[in-house]
Design a protein around this motif. Structure first.
Motif, short mmCIF file in Angstrom:
data_model
loop_
_atom_site.label_atom_id
_atom_site.label_comp_id
_atom_site.label_asym_id
_atom_site.label_seq_id
_atom_site.Cartn_x
_atom_site.Cartn_y
_atom_site.Cartn_z
N THR A 103 0.85 -1.19 0.00
CA THR A 103 0.00 0.00 0.00
C THR A 103 0.88 1.24 0.00
N LEU A 104 0.55 2.19 -0.89
CA LEU A 104 1.31 3.43 -0.98
C LEU A 104 0.54 4.54 -0.30
N LEU A 105 1.11 5.08 0.78
CA LEU A 105 0.55 6.20 1.52
C LEU A 105 1.46 7.40 1.30
N GLN A 106 0.86 8.57 1.13
CA GLN A 106 1.65 9.76 0.84
C GLN A 106 1.03 10.98 1.52
N ARG A 107 1.88 11.84 2.04
CA ARG A 107 1.38 13.08 2.65
C ARG A 107 0.62 13.89 1.62
N ARG A 108 -0.58 14.31 1.97
CA ARG A 108 -1.38 15.11 1.04
C ARG A 108 -0.81 16.51 0.94
N ILE A 109 -0.63 16.98 -0.29
CA ILE A 109 -0.20 18.36 -0.51
C ILE A 109 -1.45 19.22 -0.63
N ALA A 110 -1.58 20.21 0.24
CA ALA A 110 -2.69 21.16 0.13
C ALA A 110 -2.39 22.05 -1.07
N LYS A 111 -2.85 21.65 -2.21
CA LYS A 111 -2.38 22.27 -3.46
C LYS A 111 -3.25 23.45 -3.86
N ARG A 112 -2.58 24.42 -4.48
CA ARG A 112 -3.31 25.51 -5.09
C ARG A 112 -3.41 25.32 -6.59
N ALA A 113 -2.68 24.31 -7.11
CA ALA A 113 -2.77 24.01 -8.54
C ALA A 113 -2.17 22.65 -8.82
N LEU A 166 7.43 21.73 -21.59
CA LEU A 166 6.18 22.46 -21.79
C LEU A 166 5.29 22.19 -20.59
N ALA A 167 5.04 23.21 -19.78
CA ALA A 167 4.30 23.03 -18.54
C ALA A 167 2.93 23.69 -18.62
N ALA A 168 1.96 23.06 -17.99
CA ALA A 168 0.60 23.60 -17.92
C ALA A 168 0.14 23.54 -16.47
N ARG A 169 -0.69 24.53 -16.11
CA ARG A 169 -1.15 24.67 -14.73
C ARG A 169 -2.67 24.72 -14.69
N LYS A 170 -3.27 23.98 -13.76
CA LYS A 170 -4.71 24.00 -13.57
C LYS A 170 -4.96 24.42 -12.13
N ALA A 171 -5.43 25.65 -11.94
CA ALA A 171 -5.62 26.18 -10.60
C ALA A 171 -6.74 25.45 -9.88
N ALA A 172 -6.54 25.19 -8.60
CA ALA A 172 -7.58 24.56 -7.78
C ALA A 172 -8.64 25.60 -7.44
N ALA A 173 -9.89 25.18 -7.47
CA ALA A 173 -10.98 26.09 -7.12
C ALA A 173 -10.89 26.47 -5.65
N SER A 174 -11.25 27.71 -5.33
CA SER A 174 -11.16 28.18 -3.95
C SER A 174 -12.07 27.40 -3.02
N ASP A 175 -13.18 26.87 -3.57
CA ASP A 175 -14.12 26.09 -2.75
C ASP A 175 -14.01 24.60 -3.02
N ALA A 176 -12.84 24.16 -3.51
CA ALA A 176 -12.67 22.75 -3.85
C ALA A 176 -12.81 21.86 -2.62
N ASP A 177 -13.43 20.73 -2.79
CA ASP A 177 -13.56 19.74 -1.72
C ASP A 177 -12.18 19.14 -1.44
N PRO A 178 -11.66 19.25 -0.22
CA PRO A 178 -10.32 18.71 0.07
C PRO A 178 -10.22 17.20 -0.11
N ASP A 179 -11.36 16.51 -0.15
CA ASP A 179 -11.33 15.07 -0.38
C ASP A 179 -11.16 14.72 -1.86
N PHE A 217 2.95 17.29 -11.01
CA PHE A 217 3.36 17.96 -9.77
C PHE A 217 2.12 18.54 -9.09
N ALA A 218 2.23 18.73 -7.78
CA ALA A 218 1.23 19.49 -7.02
C ALA A 218 1.91 20.76 -6.52
N GLU A 219 1.32 21.91 -6.84
CA GLU A 219 1.88 23.18 -6.41
C GLU A 219 1.22 23.60 -5.10
N ASP A 220 2.02 23.87 -4.07
CA ASP A 220 1.45 24.24 -2.78
C ASP A 220 1.33 25.76 -2.66
N ALA A 221 0.88 26.22 -1.49
CA ALA A 221 0.62 27.64 -1.29
C ALA A 221 1.88 28.48 -1.39
#
Length: 327
Positions: free
Chosen positions: A193-203, A215-228, A270-274
């Motif tokens: 089983t692979l467990l990993q610390r969740r990154i509170a991502k902004r994108a 070539l990089a692309a970014r998808k911003a996380a919605a401000s009201d996104a469900d953390p689950d 990648f997950a981009e944090d705050a």
């Protein structure tokens, strides 16, 4: 000189590159190894100190000596479509096809040996660490107590498969999921089983690497996104991907990763944090790029086509990861 693309019939992403190659006047043959012993045939002769090999697909004959590059995109299992498939025929066909192609002198995207190794997620995580890419704290275990101890140190966790897609036909993606706070982890004893610390991502970041091009692309996380909802592939967020610049340290780490992994192509997540840190999640050596190009207009298909169209004699990548000029 011909470009050979090995992929399945439903691969519309490969179609985008074929269009570019055709527009440039570069000969291209696309075939699925699953059609061997049916719509695809091969022959190779080793005599007088030389090798002559040929592939025939849809009535077209191509010399293996005349290949400038081979793109191993998403090929089917060799000889899978015969009337009576067998493990023996698959192994015979696989060794014949890939064994001959290995001796062709063509450039690979990606070499089968490198691609097979690069699929292993534990190996990816360690390589990313060595290349200076930030990696979230991760545990792969079958020990429930180890999982409980890890959860005490890192209370906010996600669980994801070690291997990626579920091996059904067609393969099914298995989502990354958030671990509930009351999990007792007894079930990890039944399989790695692979467990990993969740990154509170902004994108979310998708970085497509083609040779030295990034070539990089970014998808911003919605401000009201469900953390689950931690897996961007399974969210209902309609916001598009946008092109973005690659931070210099990330670019340096990604290029080091590609050199060490002996890959000409990689789709990095990648997950981009705050704080703006890009946390490495994985690298898919045959990842999709069509959805990114559609949203951003980035010339990914063209970049791949240009890489494949380069003369085979310009450079050869050795299995040990070094490169050598070829006369």
């Amino acid at each position: 000189m011909t470009v050979l693309i090995l992929t399945n019939d439903e691969d519309v992403t490969a179609d985008m590159v074929v269009v570019r190659l055709n527009a440039s006047g570069v000969p291209v043959v696309r075939l699925d190894p699953a059609d061997l012993v049916g719509g695809v045939a091969l022959s190779g002769e080793y005599a007088h100190g030389a090798f002559r090999g040929h592939l025939c697909s849809a009535g077209r004959l191509v010399s293996m000596d005349g290949l400038r590059s081979v793109w191993v995109r998403r090929p089917g299992t060799p000889a899978a479509r015969v009337a009576e498939p067998s493990a023996w025929l698959t192994e015979e066909s696989s060794q014949a096809l890939y064994g001959m192609l290995r001796g062709s002198g063509a450039r690979w995207m990606n070499h089968p040996d490198a691609a097979r190794r690069a699929r292993h997620k534990p190996w990816q995580l360690r390589l990313a660490q060595r290349c200076g890419l930030p990696v979230p704290a991760t545990l792969i275990t079958m020990f429930p107590q180890a999982a409980r101890d890890f959860a005490r140190r890192f209370p906010d966790l996600v669980v994801k498969p070690v291997s990626g897609a579920h091996p059904q036909e067609p393969p099914r993606a298995v989502p990354t999921s958030r671990v509930p706070p009351d999990a007792d982890f007894a079930a990890v004893a039944f399989g790695p089983t692979l467990l990993q610390r969740r990154i509170a991502k902004r994108a979310d970041i998708r970085l497509t690497a083609v040779g030295e091009g990034l070539l990089a692309a970014r998808k911003a996380a919605a401000s009201d996104a469900d953390p689950d909802e931690v897996d961007v592939r399974f969210t209902a967020d309609p916001s598009p991907w946008r092109g973005t610049e690659v931070p210099p340290r990330v670019a340096e780490g990604v290029r080091a990763y590609l050199r060490e992994a002996e890959l000409a192509y990689g789709a990095f997540d990648f997950a981009e944090d705050a704080d703006g840190t890009w946390w490495f999640l994985e690298c898919n050596q045959s990842g999709q790029f069509g959805f990114v190009e559609a949203d951003t207009g980035q010339p990914i298909a063209r970049t791949i086509a240009e890489w494949l169209a380069r003369p085979a004699a310009a450079e050869r990548r050795r299995v040990d990861g070094t490169t050598a000029s070829v006369p």
